[in-house]
Design a protein around this motif. Structure first.
Motif, PDB file in Angstrom:
ATOM      1  N   GLY A   1       4.501   0.373   0.575  1.00 59.49           N
ATOM      2  CA  GLY A   1       5.353   0.553  -0.588  1.00 59.49           C
ATOM      3  C   GLY A   1       6.325   1.694  -0.333  1.00 59.49           C
ATOM      4  O   GLY A   1       6.397   2.229   0.779  1.00 59.49           O
ATOM      5  N   PHE A   2       7.117   2.045  -1.351  1.00 60.71           N
ATOM      6  CA  PHE A   2       7.918   3.277  -1.363  1.00 60.71           C
ATOM      7  C   PHE A   2       9.154   3.233  -0.467  1.00 60.71           C
ATOM      8  O   PHE A   2      10.124   3.905  -0.725  1.00 60.71           O
ATOM      9  N   VAL A   3       9.116   2.416   0.607  1.00 64.45           N
ATOM     10  CA  VAL A   3      10.189   2.492   1.609  1.00 64.45           C
ATOM     11  C   VAL A   3      11.112   1.283   1.559  1.00 64.45           C
ATOM     12  O   VAL A   3      10.746   0.208   1.098  1.00 64.45           O
TER      13      VAL A   3
ATOM     14  N   VAL B   1       0.818  -1.222   0.000  1.00 66.58           N
ATOM     15  CA  VAL B   1       0.000   0.000   0.000  1.00 66.58           C
ATOM     16  C   VAL B   1       0.849   1.268   0.000  1.00 66.58           C
ATOM     17  O   VAL B   1       1.925   1.328   0.588  1.00 66.58           O
ATOM     18  N   SER B   2       0.286   2.284  -0.657  1.00 65.64           N
ATOM     19  CA  SER B   2       0.850   3.637  -0.591  1.00 65.64           C
ATOM     20  C   SER B   2       0.331   4.322   0.664  1.00 65.64           C
ATOM     21  O   SER B   2      -0.612   3.838   1.301  1.00 65.64           O
ATOM     22  N   ALA B   3       0.880   5.503   0.929  1.00 61.78           N
ATOM     23  CA  ALA B   3       0.316   6.363   1.971  1.00 61.78           C
ATOM     24  C   ALA B   3      -1.060   6.841   1.518  1.00 61.78           C
ATOM     25  O   ALA B   3      -1.353   6.846   0.307  1.00 61.78           O
ATOM     26  N   LEU B   4      -1.915   7.233   2.446  1.00 54.48           N
ATOM     27  CA  LEU B   4      -3.211   7.814   2.080  1.00 54.48           C
ATOM     28  C   LEU B   4      -2.959   9.012   1.149  1.00 54.48           C
ATOM     29  O   LEU B   4      -1.964   9.735   1.345  1.00 54.48           O
TER      30      LEU B   4
ATOM     31  N   GLY C   1       4.437   7.809   6.071  1.00 53.97           N
ATOM     32  CA  GLY C   1       3.112   7.738   5.430  1.00 53.97           C
ATOM     33  C   GLY C   1       2.730   6.302   5.106  1.00 53.97           C
ATOM     34  O   GLY C   1       1.601   5.852   5.363  1.00 53.97           O
ATOM     35  N   GLU C   2       3.679   5.537   4.568  1.00 61.22           N
ATOM     36  CA  GLU C   2       3.412   4.146   4.197  1.00 61.22           C
ATOM     37  C   GLU C   2       3.379   3.253   5.448  1.00 61.22           C
ATOM     38  O   GLU C   2       2.627   2.284   5.500  1.00 61.22           O
ATOM     39  N   SER C   3       4.187   3.627   6.436  1.00 62.42           N
ATOM     40  CA  SER C   3       4.179   2.849   7.670  1.00 62.42           C
ATOM     41  C   SER C   3       2.789   2.961   8.318  1.00 62.42           C
ATOM     42  O   SER C   3       2.193   1.957   8.744  1.00 62.42           O
TER      43      SER C   3
ATOM     44  N   GLY D   1      11.986   6.956  -4.243  1.00 66.30           N
ATOM     45  CA  GLY D   1      11.617   8.044  -5.153  1.00 66.30           C
ATOM     46  C   GLY D   1      10.105   8.179  -5.184  1.00 66.30           C
ATOM     47  O   GLY D   1       9.380   7.196  -4.997  1.00 66.30           O
ATOM     48  N   ARG D   2       9.636   9.411  -5.439  1.00 65.60           N
ATOM     49  CA  ARG D   2       8.204   9.676  -5.413  1.00 65.60           C
ATOM     50  C   ARG D   2       7.467   8.751  -6.381  1.00 65.60           C
ATOM     51  O   ARG D   2       7.939   8.474  -7.478  1.00 65.60           O
ATOM     52  N   GLY D   3       6.314   8.298  -5.948  1.00 64.06           N
ATOM     53  CA  GLY D   3       5.532   7.360  -6.754  1.00 64.06           C
ATOM     54  C   GLY D   3       6.077   5.943  -6.710  1.00 64.06           C
ATOM     55  O   GLY D   3       5.651   5.070  -7.466  1.00 64.06           O
ATOM     56  N   GLY D   4       7.022   5.691  -5.787  1.00 66.11           N
ATOM     57  CA  GLY D   4       7.779   4.440  -5.817  1.00 66.11           C
ATOM     58  C   GLY D   4       7.057   3.189  -5.325  1.00 66.11           C
ATOM     59  O   GLY D   4       7.631   2.097  -5.363  1.00 66.11           O
ATOM     60  N   SER D   5       5.802   3.301  -4.885  1.00 68.18           N
ATOM     61  CA  SER D   5       5.118   2.090  -4.404  1.00 68.18           C
ATOM     62  C   SER D   5       4.867   1.086  -5.527  1.00 68.18           C
ATOM     63  O   SER D   5       4.814  -0.125  -5.284  1.00 68.18           O
ATOM     64  N   ASP D   6       4.711   1.585  -6.754  1.00 62.47           N
ATOM     65  CA  ASP D   6       4.569   0.654  -7.896  1.00 62.47           C
ATOM     66  C   ASP D   6       5.843  -0.192  -8.002  1.00 62.47           C
ATOM     67  O   ASP D   6       5.793  -1.408  -8.229  1.00 62.47           O
TER      68      ASP D   6
ATOM     69  N   VAL E   1      -0.864  12.411   1.765  1.00 61.85           N
ATOM     70  CA  VAL E   1      -0.121  12.403   3.031  1.00 61.85           C
ATOM     71  C   VAL E   1       1.377  12.650   2.803  1.00 61.85           C
ATOM     72  O   VAL E   1       2.022  13.388   3.549  1.00 61.85           O
ATOM     73  N   THR E   2       1.934  12.045   1.742  1.00 59.15           N
ATOM     74  CA  THR E   2       3.381  12.233   1.500  1.00 59.15           C
ATOM     75  C   THR E   2       3.682  13.720   1.293  1.00 59.15           C
ATOM     76  O   THR E   2       4.662  14.247   1.826  1.00 59.15           O
ATOM     77  N   ASP E   3       2.815  14.402   0.538  1.00 59.54           N
ATOM     78  CA  ASP E   3       3.019  15.848   0.311  1.00 59.54           C
ATOM     79  C   ASP E   3       2.896  16.616   1.629  1.00 59.54           C
ATOM     80  O   ASP E   3       3.648  17.564   1.889  1.00 59.54           O
TER      81      ASP E   3
HETATM   82  N1  ASP Z   1       3.424   7.852  -1.165  1.00 54.35           N
HETATM   83  C1  ASP Z   1       4.533   7.975  -2.085  1.00 54.35           C
HETATM   84  C2  ASP Z   1       4.355   9.205  -2.945  1.00 54.35           C
HETATM   85  O1  ASP Z   1       3.335   9.881  -2.848  1.00 54.35           O
HETATM   86  C3  ASP Z   1       4.745   6.749  -2.922  1.00 54.35           C
HETATM   87  C4  ASP Z   1       3.577   6.318  -3.791  1.00 54.35           C
HETATM   88  O2  ASP Z   1       2.451   6.724  -3.548  1.00 54.35           O
HETATM   89  O3  ASP Z   1       3.802   5.533  -4.722  1.00 54.35           O
HETATM   90  O4  ASP Z   1       5.237   9.518  -3.708  1.00 54.35           O
END
Ligand code: ASP
Ligand code: ADP
Ligand code: MG
Length: 488
Positions: free
Chosen positions: A206-208, A53-56, A140-142, A220-225, A59-61
């Motif tokens: 994800g992401f971490v 899972v990603s952060a809600l 956020g992911e935790s 890196g941003r968007g890294g949960s994929d 939340v990361t922002d």
């Molecule tokens: N939460 C992280 C971000 O916003 C990772 C992700 O959502 O993939 O960059």
């Protein structure tokens, strides 16, 4: 081809072809989204599942803003921002979790106490250092993984929480870390496989990741994929599902063209090009581990799960033309002009200088008299120009965008380029890259014209196909210069 090792084969048997289901920020944004997630994970399935899972959403922002505020000396407002995030997690938790709420809220309290100390440290450093940023954003992911683990258990799923930082081992390149593959695979097999074997559904953020010494990193941003495909490759999964807020990969960004439509199937290479050239729907690094393991990737809509989505596989029947259009903004073009003449040593020196400054290159093109580079950030360029002084003059212009047409047949069909340039004939094109990539043509335009370029191209290729005769029009129609060739 490399034969899988004995260990690899055993891991493949044990994982029974599990499915890795990754849910992005909007798919976990509130109680309704998390209930949908629980229904999707609880659907009867013969295959074991791992949930990433990603952060809600947002939340990361928000954590980033809190960190920046603390670094700028506004600790009180940073703490208020944190309080808003805490409250939101409690509200959503209260709506979706039954029975385990006291434990969950205790975990949230511990997490936010640690974040509070971190903000104080950032404030006393007067800077948001990359290492602190990774600890801050990774929270956020935790938090979301704890929340979703409890929500799944409340809805009857035998879920177990896995700390991704104990499984994804990375280098120490904070904010854009790379996995150390062997160690990561070993940890995934020793931590996650036993859970699958005993019929549990592992849930991880994800992401971490973390370094060998356990220092938190992010991919890196968007890294949960990317996390989902790292996990899938390490577990020899049979499928990756990227659950998001659109019906799959679309012919272009629906924010630019609301009429964009779903692409049913794509090859790994097409999807990788699309992600590399800016389509936010997939993190650019996602496809490589899936390709290596030949694991199909599905992009699916958590708000519309009945839609078949996009299937990304090794090979798919080529479609006669463009499959999707994307744009990458915030690009700068750097001209490197040799002081005397162009020599191969200059190329080597340029690469070395960029590497020393850890400045990545998006595309490169060389001609007899100069070198043109595309980069996504100009911050390191003054120092790079200084180092190259005496060998070459370095000039750059930013606020450019790359527009890219992707499709297996794009290179074999020269009329695609002529159709493209007719559609955007009055938009100045600075650089064209074709040839290095089998399946894409990209060109550089002013950032302010990128949206219009994509819209016109989308109309040209997806709403109003031109008659075949016209499509065979000569390449001479192209006004731009064809001397450029980009790197793939
Ligand atoms: N939460 C992280 C971000 O916003 C990772 C992700 O959502 O993939 O960059
Ligand atoms: P998630 O939070 O699920 O990771 P993202 O916001 O990262 O979702 O990615 C999904 C978004 O990507 C879509 O909402 C859409 O706005 C954007 N997008 C950009 N290009 C495309 C494309 N070609 N196909 C689908 N979505 C795209
Ligand atoms: Mg995303």
């Amino acid at each position: 081809m490399n034969e899988p090792s004995q260990e690899g084969r055993e891991a493949a048997d044990l994982s029974c072809g599990c499915v890795v289901m990754k849910f992005g920020g909007t798919s976990v944004e509130d109680a309704a989204a998390i209930r949908r997630l629980c229904q999707l994970v609880a659907r009867p399935s013969a295959q074991p599942r791992v949930v990433v899972v990603s952060a809600l959403a947002r939340v990361t922002d928000q954590l980033m803003s809190a960190g920046e505020a603390a670094a700028a000396g506004h600790l009180d407002s940073a703490r208020e921002m944190l309080q808003v995030v805490h409250q939101r997690h409690q509200n959503v938790g209260g709506a979706v979790v039954r029975g385990e709420l006291t434990r969950l809220f205790g975990e949230f309290d511990a997490e936010f106490t640690a974040l509070d100390s971190l903000l104080r440290r950032i404030a006393s450093d007067k800077a948001l250092l990359p290492c602190a940023q990774d600890s801050l954003l990774g929270a956020g992911e935790s938090l979301s993984s704890k929340l979703i683990h409890s929500a799944l258990r409340s809805s009857g799923v035998n879920a177990s929480l896995v700390d991704a930082r104990e499984c994804i081992v990375t280098d120490a390149a904070h904010t854009r870390a790379t996995p150390l593959w062997d160690e990561t695979n070993q940890r995934l097999q020793s931590v996650v496989l036993p859970l699958l074997e005993s019929g549990q559904v592992p849930v991880m953020g994800g992401f971490v990741g973390a370094t060998r010494d356990g220092i938190p990193t992010t991919l890196g941003r968007g890294g949960s994929d990317f996390s989902a495909s790292i996990v899938a490759a390490g577990l020899h999964a049979s499928r990756i599902e990227i659950w998001t807020d659109v019906d799959g990969i679309l012919t272009t960004d629906p924010n630019l063209c609301p009429e964009a439509r779903r692409v049913a199937r794509m090859s790994f290479d097409e999807a990788a090009d699309l992600a590399y050239f800016g389509a936010r729907v997939l993190h650019p690094a996602t496809l490589a581990p899936a390709m290596r393991g030949n694991i199909p990737v599905w992009v699916l809509n958590s708000r519309n799960p009945e839609c078949p989505g996009t299937e990304i596989v090794a090979f798919c029947e080529p479609v006669d033309g463009v499959k999707a259009i994307t744009t990458k903004r915030g690009v700068a073009i750097v001209d490197v002009e040799p002081v005397r003449w162009f020599a191969p040593e200059l190329l080597r020196e340029v690469f070395d200088v960029f590497e020393r400054h850890e400045h990545s290159l998006d595309l490169l093109s060389a001609s007899r008299g100069s070198l043109a580079l595309l980069v996504s950030s100009v911050s390191g360029l003054p120092a790079i120009a200084e180092e190259l002084k005496g060998m070459a003059n370095v000039r750059w212009e930013n606020h450019k965008a790359l527009v890219c047409l992707v499709g297996e047949q794009v290179r074999r069909r020269p009329e695609i380029a002529s159709q493209a340039f007719r559609a955007i004939g009055d938009i100045e094109v600075r650089m064209i890259c074709q040839g290095a990539s089998e399946r894409s043509i990209s060109f550089l335009v002013e950032e302010s014209r990128a949206e219009e370029a994509v819209q016109r191209l989308h109309r040209a290729f997806f709403s109003n196909p031109e008659p075949a005769m016209e499509r065979r029009a000569s390449l001479a129609m192209c006004q731009a210069e064809w001397a450029w060739h980009g790197a793939d």
